[in-house]
Design a protein around this motif. Structure first.
Motif, PDB file in Angstrom:
ATOM      1  N   ALA A   1      -7.233   3.081  12.353  1.00  0.00           N
ATOM      2  CA  ALA A   1      -7.506   2.438  11.071  1.00  0.00           C
ATOM      3  C   ALA A   1      -6.219   2.430  10.257  1.00  0.00           C
ATOM      4  O   ALA A   1      -5.582   3.468  10.063  1.00  0.00           O
ATOM      5  CB  ALA A   1      -8.599   3.181  10.325  1.00  0.00           C
ATOM      6  N   ARG A   2      -5.821   1.220   9.825  1.00  0.00           N
ATOM      7  CA  ARG A   2      -4.636   1.066   8.973  1.00  0.00           C
ATOM      8  C   ARG A   2      -5.012   0.204   7.785  1.00  0.00           C
ATOM      9  O   ARG A   2      -5.476  -0.921   7.959  1.00  0.00           O
ATOM     10  CB  ARG A   2      -3.502   0.367   9.737  1.00  0.00           C
ATOM     11  CG  ARG A   2      -2.699   1.283  10.595  1.00  0.00           C
ATOM     12  CD  ARG A   2      -1.455   0.568  11.074  1.00  0.00           C
ATOM     13  NE  ARG A   2      -1.604   0.287  12.500  1.00  0.00           N
ATOM     14  CZ  ARG A   2      -0.968  -0.648  13.157  1.00  0.00           C
ATOM     15  NH1 ARG A   2      -0.145  -1.454  12.540  1.00  0.00           N
ATOM     16  NH2 ARG A   2      -1.153  -0.818  14.442  1.00  0.00           N
ATOM     17  N   GLU A   3      -4.786   0.734   6.602  1.00  0.00           N
ATOM     18  CA  GLU A   3      -5.049  -0.003   5.363  1.00  0.00           C
ATOM     19  C   GLU A   3      -6.463  -0.578   5.332  1.00  0.00           C
ATOM     20  O   GLU A   3      -6.684  -1.727   4.965  1.00  0.00           O
ATOM     21  CB  GLU A   3      -4.007  -1.111   5.184  1.00  0.00           C
ATOM     22  CG  GLU A   3      -2.589  -0.589   5.108  1.00  0.00           C
ATOM     23  CD  GLU A   3      -1.558  -1.712   5.094  1.00  0.00           C
ATOM     24  OE1 GLU A   3      -1.933  -2.887   4.951  1.00  0.00           O
ATOM     25  OE2 GLU A   3      -0.375  -1.384   5.225  1.00  0.00           O
ATOM     26  N   GLY A   4      -7.421   0.226   5.786  1.00  0.00           N
ATOM     27  CA  GLY A   4      -8.816  -0.183   5.733  1.00  0.00           C
ATOM     28  C   GLY A   4      -9.260  -1.111   6.851  1.00  0.00           C
ATOM     29  O   GLY A   4     -10.401  -1.548   6.868  1.00  0.00           O
TER      30      GLY A   4
END
Length: 158
Positions: free
Chosen positions: A87-90
């Protein structure tokens, strides 16, 4: 332990990035793999979907990858498939990496000249930065004659 070993045929999509680390040499590059199919209606080959993999090489393989591969080269890669989700930036991101066991040029699409590392190159091979550009120019009037070219010797029968 069960691992997924894959053999992938494609083209080098990015210049290999070579690094000397405390644990040894490491190289990575992106590999583009495009499926092709025959369109019966148009009687021609069509490109399908393109998958991209990040290929990781270590130790001597990393050194040789860095010294041998260029963008656009057709290659065959065998290695362990690693699919990662994070998960990156949501947002959820999925990446497919291959920890390479072997990398080589695809000889069905061109030729290649293999060279073993010599003793002066060291155990791991030639540094990728030390790869000189070959001189492809032929001087006028210096065409080699057929008489002076080495002739293959017949195989002996035992």
């Amino acid at each position: 332990m069960n691992e997924t070993i894959v053999c992938v045929v494609g083209n080098v999509a990015t210049r290999p990035v070579y690094r000397e680390l405390a644990s040894g040499a490491s190289a990575r590059f992106r590999l583009a793999v495009t499926s092709r199919y025959w369109d019966r209606e148009k009687s021609e080959w069509k490109d399908g979907h393109t998958n991209f993999f990040t290929v990781w090489a270590n130790r001597a393989l990393a050194t040789n990858v860095g010294a041998s591969l260029s963008v656009g080269d057709p290659v065959v890669v065998q290695g362990r498939l690693k699919v990662r989700t994070e998960a990156r930036e949501g947002q959820n991101w999925t990446s497919a990496d291959i920890d390479a066991l072997a990398v080589g040029h695809d000889l069905s699409r061109g030729t290649s000249a293999f060279r073993r590392p010599s003793a002066k190159d060291g155990e791991a091979g030639v540094s990728p930065a030390a790869r000189p550009e070959p001189n492809w120019e032929t001087e006028p009037g210096s065409q080699p004659s057929v008489e002076h070219q080495p002739q293959p010797e017949p195989a002996g029968v035992t």
